[in-house]
Design a protein around this motif. Structure first.
Motif, mmCIF file in Angstrom:
data_model
loop_
_atom_site.group_PDB
_atom_site.id
_atom_site.type_symbol
_atom_site.label_atom_id
_atom_site.label_comp_id
_atom_site.label_asym_id
_atom_site.label_seq_id
_atom_site.Cartn_x
_atom_site.Cartn_y
_atom_site.Cartn_z
ATOM 1 N N UNK A 65 0.953 -9.084 10.518
ATOM 2 C CA UNK A 65 1.927 -8.361 11.330
ATOM 3 C C UNK A 65 1.416 -6.963 11.631
ATOM 4 N N UNK A 66 1.322 -6.640 12.917
ATOM 5 C CA UNK A 66 0.924 -5.314 13.364
ATOM 6 C C UNK A 66 2.168 -4.432 13.357
ATOM 7 N N UNK A 104 -7.051 2.389 10.275
ATOM 8 C CA UNK A 104 -5.629 2.192 9.992
ATOM 9 C C UNK A 104 -5.426 1.889 8.522
ATOM 10 N N UNK A 105 -4.309 1.232 8.228
ATOM 11 C CA UNK A 105 -4.030 0.801 6.861
ATOM 12 C C UNK A 105 -3.608 -0.658 6.895
ATOM 13 N N UNK A 123 -5.024 -3.233 14.931
ATOM 14 C CA UNK A 123 -5.625 -4.564 15.028
ATOM 15 C C UNK A 123 -7.112 -4.468 14.707
ATOM 16 N N UNK A 124 -7.683 -5.536 14.191
ATOM 17 C CA UNK A 124 -9.106 -5.533 13.882
ATOM 18 C C UNK A 124 -9.908 -5.369 15.156
ATOM 19 N N UNK A 130 -3.774 0.044 21.701
ATOM 20 C CA UNK A 130 -3.064 -1.021 20.996
ATOM 21 C C UNK A 130 -2.285 -0.469 19.825
ATOM 22 N N UNK A 131 -2.842 0.556 19.156
ATOM 23 C CA UNK A 131 -2.140 1.192 18.049
ATOM 24 C C UNK A 131 -0.901 1.900 18.564
#
Length: 136
Positions: A65-66, A104-105, A123-124, A130-131
């Motif tokens: 889950x993002x 990110x975390x 996201x990877x 996107x963040x």
């Protein structure tokens, strides 16, 4: 219309328990029971429909889950308050840690039926836009 994932069925030992667990950790609501399903809706329109099946029939799956930074903080606090074991990696070799992949975390943990759950703030291979989308 472009192709979009609308819903998926999540096999569980107890659909109510598993749906309530995920909803609690992510700060979401469970929906009204519909047939054999207890739904949990995500903000991008995807519904996870929890269905009870015999435990020996459950094949462990992974659900990522993002979330925004604020949502991560809140979910991570609930993970810790519940005393859940969590990991920085999907193989469980870094217990009690979070990762900082792509700036990110992220953290991995398990639901009551043994599914691998993950929350990430980027996201990877993700890009800043996107963040930003995850934060809104």
């Amino acid at each position: 219309m472009s192709v979009q994932l609308n819903h998926t069925i999540v096999h569980s030992r107890d659909n109510r328990e598993s749906a309530a667990f995920l909803a609690h950790i992510l700060g979401l609501e469970t929906g009204a029971e519909w047939g054999p399903f207890i739904p949990v809706d995500t903000s991008n329109g995807v519904t996870l429909d929890f269905a009870t099946i015999p435990a020996e029939s459950i094949v462990t799956q992974h659900y990522a889950f993002l979330v925004s930074e604020e949502e991560f903080d809140a979910a991570f606090a609930r993970i810790e308050q519940a005393g859940l074991t969590y990991y920085a990696d999907p193989h469980g070799k870094q217990p009690g840690e979070i990762n900082h992949n792509d700036g990110g975390r992220g953290v991995y943990f398990h639901d009551p039926s043994g599914h691998g759950l993950e929350i990430i703030t980027r996201p990877y291979g993700g890009f800043p836009d996107e963040t930003a989308r995850a934060s809104s």
